[in-house]
Scaffold this motif. Structure first.
Motif, PDB file in Angstrom:
ATOM      1  N   GLY A 159       0.776  -1.237   0.000  1.00 28.53           N
ATOM      2  CA  GLY A 159       0.000   0.000   0.000  1.00 28.53           C
ATOM      3  C   GLY A 159       0.806   1.285   0.000  1.00 28.53           C
ATOM      4  O   GLY A 159       0.241   2.369  -0.003  1.00 28.53           O
ATOM      5  N   ASN A 160       2.128   1.167   0.019  1.00 26.90           N
ATOM      6  CA  ASN A 160       2.959   2.367   0.016  1.00 26.90           C
ATOM      7  C   ASN A 160       4.064   2.231  -1.023  1.00 26.90           C
ATOM      8  O   ASN A 160       4.439   1.127  -1.393  1.00 26.90           O
ATOM      9  CB  ASN A 160       3.594   2.586   1.394  1.00 26.90           C
ATOM     10  N   THR A 161       4.591   3.371  -1.452  1.00 18.25           N
ATOM     11  CA  THR A 161       5.760   3.320  -2.324  1.00 18.25           C
ATOM     12  C   THR A 161       6.976   3.806  -1.545  1.00 18.25           C
ATOM     13  O   THR A 161       6.863   4.569  -0.582  1.00 18.25           O
ATOM     14  CB  THR A 161       5.580   4.176  -3.597  1.00 18.25           C
ATOM     15  N   ARG A 177      -1.595  -0.236 -11.522  1.00 25.93           N
ATOM     16  CA  ARG A 177      -2.421   0.968 -11.403  1.00 25.93           C
ATOM     17  C   ARG A 177      -2.609   1.273  -9.927  1.00 25.93           C
ATOM     18  O   ARG A 177      -3.303   0.544  -9.240  1.00 25.93           O
ATOM     19  CB  ARG A 177      -3.791   0.742 -12.045  1.00 25.93           C
ATOM     20  N   LEU A 178      -2.007   2.324  -9.485  1.00 26.47           N
ATOM     21  CA  LEU A 178      -2.136   2.678  -8.077  1.00 26.47           C
ATOM     22  C   LEU A 178      -3.171   3.779  -7.929  1.00 26.47           C
ATOM     23  O   LEU A 178      -3.162   4.762  -8.648  1.00 26.47           O
ATOM     24  CB  LEU A 178      -0.790   3.158  -7.526  1.00 26.47           C
ATOM     25  N   GLU A 179      -4.063   3.567  -6.985  1.00 26.01           N
ATOM     26  CA  GLU A 179      -5.121   4.539  -6.744  1.00 26.01           C
ATOM     27  C   GLU A 179      -4.794   5.256  -5.439  1.00 26.01           C
ATOM     28  O   GLU A 179      -4.727   4.628  -4.389  1.00 26.01           O
ATOM     29  CB  GLU A 179      -6.438   3.773  -6.618  1.00 26.01           C
ATOM     30  N   ARG A 180      -4.590   6.556  -5.506  1.00 19.61           N
ATOM     31  CA  ARG A 180      -4.210   7.307  -4.304  1.00 19.61           C
ATOM     32  C   ARG A 180      -5.294   7.189  -3.242  1.00 19.61           C
ATOM     33  O   ARG A 180      -6.477   7.263  -3.537  1.00 19.61           O
ATOM     34  CB  ARG A 180      -4.034   8.804  -4.633  1.00 19.61           C
ATOM     35  N   ASN A 181      -4.878   7.013  -2.026  1.00 20.52           N
ATOM     36  CA  ASN A 181      -5.803   7.009  -0.900  1.00 20.52           C
ATOM     37  C   ASN A 181      -6.022   8.455  -0.473  1.00 20.52           C
ATOM     38  O   ASN A 181      -5.088   9.114  -0.029  1.00 20.52           O
ATOM     39  CB  ASN A 181      -5.171   6.204   0.247  1.00 20.52           C
ATOM     40  N   PRO A 182      -7.247   8.971  -0.612  1.00 22.68           N
ATOM     41  CA  PRO A 182      -7.470  10.380  -0.265  1.00 22.68           C
ATOM     42  C   PRO A 182      -7.209  10.667   1.214  1.00 22.68           C
ATOM     43  O   PRO A 182      -6.970  11.803   1.598  1.00 22.68           O
ATOM     44  CB  PRO A 182      -8.946  10.613  -0.617  1.00 22.68           C
ATOM     45  N   GLY A 183      -7.242   9.615   2.040  1.00 22.41           N
ATOM     46  CA  GLY A 183      -6.986   9.816   3.469  1.00 22.41           C
ATOM     47  C   GLY A 183      -5.528  10.027   3.792  1.00 22.41           C
ATOM     48  O   GLY A 183      -5.198  10.485   4.887  1.00 22.41           O
ATOM     49  N   CYS A 184      -4.665   9.684   2.841  1.00 26.80           N
ATOM     50  CA  CYS A 184      -3.240   9.835   3.118  1.00 26.80           C
ATOM     51  C   CYS A 184      -2.803  11.231   2.710  1.00 26.80           C
ATOM     52  O   CYS A 184      -2.576  11.508   1.554  1.00 26.80           O
ATOM     53  CB  CYS A 184      -2.415   8.803   2.355  1.00 26.80           C
ATOM     54  N   VAL A 185      -2.741  12.112   3.691  1.00 27.81           N
ATOM     55  CA  VAL A 185      -2.314  13.476   3.407  1.00 27.81           C
ATOM     56  C   VAL A 185      -1.170  13.808   4.348  1.00 27.81           C
ATOM     57  O   VAL A 185      -1.067  13.248   5.434  1.00 27.81           O
ATOM     58  CB  VAL A 185      -3.462  14.484   3.605  1.00 27.81           C
TER      59      VAL A 185
END
Length: 116
Positions: free
Chosen positions: A23-25, A94-102
């Motif tokens: 889930g992370n790069t 295809r990575l979909e950004r998690n909007p909660g990760c700010v």
């Protein structure tokens, strides 16, 4: 070989190879030198969220194997899900950004005016 620990690489917008893991790069922590068998990586949120998560990739004939050296992230997962193409082409992950990760911006405390 334990394929769950094989590094998946994705290309960043700037053309850097990143490691995608859980889930992370992760971004390279060092330049790649000739004949180097392992490489240090730090979480891509290192600067934005002061994230200390780290891993090392070590070369093997089956692919690069991930050794997690620090798995504590200071943020939510950067990506929601990975929808993969029929062909397991890691460049096409295809990575979909998690909007909660700010980025957690430190709240600047208002300085009290000095008493006169």
């Amino acid at each position: 070989a334990d394929t769950s620990k094989l590094a998946q690489y994705v290309r960043s917008n700037r053309g850097t190879d990143l490691v995608y893991y859980e889930g992370n790069t992760y971004t390279p922590n060092e330049k790649l030198r000739e004949g180097q068998k392992s490489r240090d990586w730090k979480c891509s949120m290192y600067h934005k969220a002061k994230c200390r998560a780290r891993l090392v990739t070590r070369y093997s004939p089956y692919g690069d194997i991930i050794h997690v050296t620090c798995n504590v992230h200071t943020h939510l997962n950067m990506y929601m899900s990975q929808s993969q193409n029929a062909k397991l082409d890691t460049q096409k992950l295809r990575l979909e950004r998690n909007p909660g990760c700010v980025a957690k911006r430190p709240i600047k405390k208002k300085r009290k005016p000095l008493a006169e």
